[in-house]
Motif scaffolding. Sequence first.
Motif, PDB file in Angstrom:
ATOM      1  N   GLY A 225      10.375 -13.863  25.785  1.00 45.97           N
ATOM      2  CA  GLY A 225       9.628 -15.087  25.447  1.00 45.97           C
ATOM      3  C   GLY A 225      10.543 -16.121  24.838  1.00 45.97           C
ATOM      4  N   MET A 226      10.525 -17.341  25.392  1.00 49.17           N
ATOM      5  CA  MET A 226      11.415 -18.411  24.928  1.00 49.17           C
ATOM      6  C   MET A 226      10.674 -19.497  24.149  1.00 49.17           C
ATOM      7  SD  MET A 226      14.418 -17.478  25.707  1.00 49.17           S
ATOM      8  CE  MET A 226      15.360 -18.973  25.405  1.00 49.17           C
ATOM      9  N   GLY A 227       9.369 -19.344  23.995  1.00 47.60           N
ATOM     10  CA  GLY A 227       8.617 -20.337  23.233  1.00 47.60           C
ATOM     11  C   GLY A 227       7.134 -20.199  23.515  1.00 47.60           C
ATOM     12  N   ALA A 228       6.327 -20.858  22.705  1.00 48.72           N
ATOM     13  CA  ALA A 228       4.868 -20.790  22.862  1.00 48.72           C
ATOM     14  C   ALA A 228       4.237 -21.980  22.179  1.00 48.72           C
ATOM     15  CB  ALA A 228       4.327 -19.489  22.258  1.00 48.72           C
ATOM     16  N   VAL A 326       3.843 -25.461  17.884  1.00 46.38           N
ATOM     17  CA  VAL A 326       4.782 -25.205  18.982  1.00 46.38           C
ATOM     18  C   VAL A 326       5.956 -24.418  18.414  1.00 46.38           C
ATOM     19  CG1 VAL A 326       6.425 -26.246  20.610  1.00 46.38           C
ATOM     20  CG2 VAL A 326       4.136 -27.239  20.338  1.00 46.38           C
ATOM     21  N   ALA A 327       6.361 -23.369  19.139  1.00 44.38           N
ATOM     22  CA  ALA A 327       7.491 -22.540  18.713  1.00 44.38           C
ATOM     23  C   ALA A 327       8.564 -22.553  19.793  1.00 44.38           C
ATOM     24  CB  ALA A 327       7.029 -21.106  18.465  1.00 44.38           C
ATOM     25  N   VAL A 328       9.797 -22.812  19.396  1.00 44.39           N
ATOM     26  CA  VAL A 328      10.944 -22.837  20.316  1.00 44.39           C
ATOM     27  C   VAL A 328      11.927 -21.752  19.881  1.00 44.39           C
ATOM     28  CG1 VAL A 328      12.838 -24.206  21.256  1.00 44.39           C
ATOM     29  CG2 VAL A 328      10.650 -25.316  20.697  1.00 44.39           C
ATOM     30  N   VAL A 377      13.213 -18.640  15.549  1.00 42.98           N
ATOM     31  CA  VAL A 377      12.187 -19.456  16.202  1.00 42.98           C
ATOM     32  C   VAL A 377      11.915 -20.683  15.335  1.00 42.98           C
ATOM     33  CG1 VAL A 377       9.857 -19.478  17.160  1.00 42.98           C
ATOM     34  CG2 VAL A 377      11.170 -17.346  17.151  1.00 42.98           C
ATOM     35  N   CYS A 378      12.039 -21.857  15.945  1.00 43.76           N
ATOM     36  CA  CYS A 378      11.734 -23.111  15.255  1.00 43.76           C
ATOM     37  C   CYS A 378      10.274 -23.466  15.522  1.00 43.76           C
ATOM     38  CB  CYS A 378      12.644 -24.226  15.763  1.00 43.76           C
ATOM     39  SG  CYS A 378      14.377 -23.964  15.347  1.00 43.76           S
ATOM     40  N   VAL A 379       9.493 -23.543  14.457  1.00 46.41           N
ATOM     41  CA  VAL A 379       8.049 -23.795  14.583  1.00 46.41           C
ATOM     42  C   VAL A 379       7.720 -25.172  14.025  1.00 46.41           C
ATOM     43  CG1 VAL A 379       5.737 -22.955  13.991  1.00 46.41           C
ATOM     44  CG2 VAL A 379       7.614 -21.313  14.323  1.00 46.41           C
ATOM     45  N   GLY A 380       6.985 -25.959  14.811  1.00 43.18           N
ATOM     46  CA  GLY A 380       6.540 -27.275  14.375  1.00 43.18           C
ATOM     47  C   GLY A 380       5.022 -27.363  14.392  1.00 43.18           C
ATOM     48  N   LEU A 381       4.466 -28.094  13.432  1.00 43.23           N
ATOM     49  CA  LEU A 381       3.012 -28.298  13.355  1.00 43.23           C
ATOM     50  C   LEU A 381       2.698 -29.775  13.490  1.00 43.23           C
ATOM     51  CD1 LEU A 381       2.350 -25.951  10.322  1.00 43.23           C
ATOM     52  CD2 LEU A 381       1.718 -25.480  12.678  1.00 43.23           C
ATOM     53  N   GLY A 382       1.534 -30.083  14.075  1.00 47.34           N
ATOM     54  CA  GLY A 382       1.139 -31.474  14.218  1.00 47.34           C
ATOM     55  C   GLY A 382      -0.326 -31.605  14.569  1.00 47.34           C
ATOM     56  N   GLU A 383      -0.789 -32.837  14.634  1.00 43.14           N
ATOM     57  CA  GLU A 383      -2.195 -33.076  14.972  1.00 43.14           C
ATOM     58  C   GLU A 383      -2.468 -32.830  16.447  1.00 43.14           C
ATOM     59  OE1 GLU A 383      -3.729 -36.794  13.577  1.00 43.14           O
ATOM     60  OE2 GLU A 383      -3.044 -36.428  11.527  1.00 43.14           O
TER      61      GLU A 383
END
Length: 416
Positions: A225-228, A326-328, A377-383
């Motif tokens: 898995g490379m992201g989700a 989003v996770a990269v 894993v770099c995780v970002g949050l947003g609206e």
Amino acid sequence: MKIMILGSGAREYSIALAFKKIQKDIEFYFMPGNGATKALGMNLNIKDLNELANYAKEINIDLCIVGSETFLADGVVDIFKNLNLNIFGPSKAAAKLESSKAFMKDFLKKYHIKTARYLNTKDINEAKKFIENLNLPIVVKADGLCAGKGVIIAKTHQEALEETQKMLSGESFGEAGKCVIIEEFLKGFELSVFAICDGEDFVLLPVAQDHKKLLDNDEGPNTGGMGAYAPSSLANQELLEKIQKNIIIPTLKGMKEEGAEFCGVLFAGIMVVNEEPYVLEFNVRFGDPECEVLMPLIENPLELILAATQKNLKNIAVKIKNQCAVAVVCASENYPYKASPKSEIHIKNIPENSHISYAGVSLEQDKLMADGGRILVCVGLGENIQEAKNKAYELCANVDFKGKQFRKDIGFWVCQ
């Protein structure tokens, strides 16, 4: 509160991180953990599961959470429960939904749950006949656990036959491939659906989508898995009701009838074909990297997991934040082909509404080293997904180690 988490990846790190944000006074014990989990709690090196259970009893563990499927397949839940320890995950018998794809497919057929037409066999001649009568492409799967890599999409009948031969001979996946499942290819869109279950009741978590291929535009080999991202806008209410009614409920009922009541995380890989959900596979634990996008979105993950271990889910509602995640995955230079040289990880800055979940890392003289395949894993949050994606990639730009590789298009299905 004392919580033990079994596993060593970003999934296990994410669970601990989410709990820590809710409840500060948790003592974490990781087996085996990684170089970064040491900052959250204590790493253990007790490989014998009976010894591990005795140690958990000795230190009065309140809850054990099983992250990795290998522990489940080895029967850790049964061992812990024999000592009256509180553990979240399915028994060895129930874990066969993941540890044996042949068992899983036969179970789906028996309980009339939609799945692709298939054959499971150990006989190359039987496999050859079935392959010859399938349209292209053809799916070939190893029966046992292969760390997310035991699935081949063959573009020709000859390739399908050769991959089947390699599996049956033990060349591809050792013992895990000595029984194969050959399937028709389903064309549609894929969803990762997670239900926390207590044997009878369940709660659905936000629906996620992951990206298995190594390279942009879904090219290259399959990986772990490379992201989700989550939630997926493709999972409308009508579809979710079908998934619950036609997949989750009959699975829980069926497992009870099989004498293997299912408690833990039921992870259904779903292919939606003409608005109808088909089961591609079941996993019996949180997905990785899906867990990394689910944990930040759930307000009460610890409450849900405790309720599941106490058969009390019917009295608990899942609380979801009105956000997207989003996770990269940042992987090592030679992933997934071979090991890469160790390299020190440098982090310049962690932007607001983002965080890192660590996986293949070790700690050497207080330096965090890239020391595996999927490093972090770099995780970002947003609206919305686009905002969350921007945050995740902003964080990616602030992380550096030698040979770092990552996909540049995670979430492309919804950000076009």
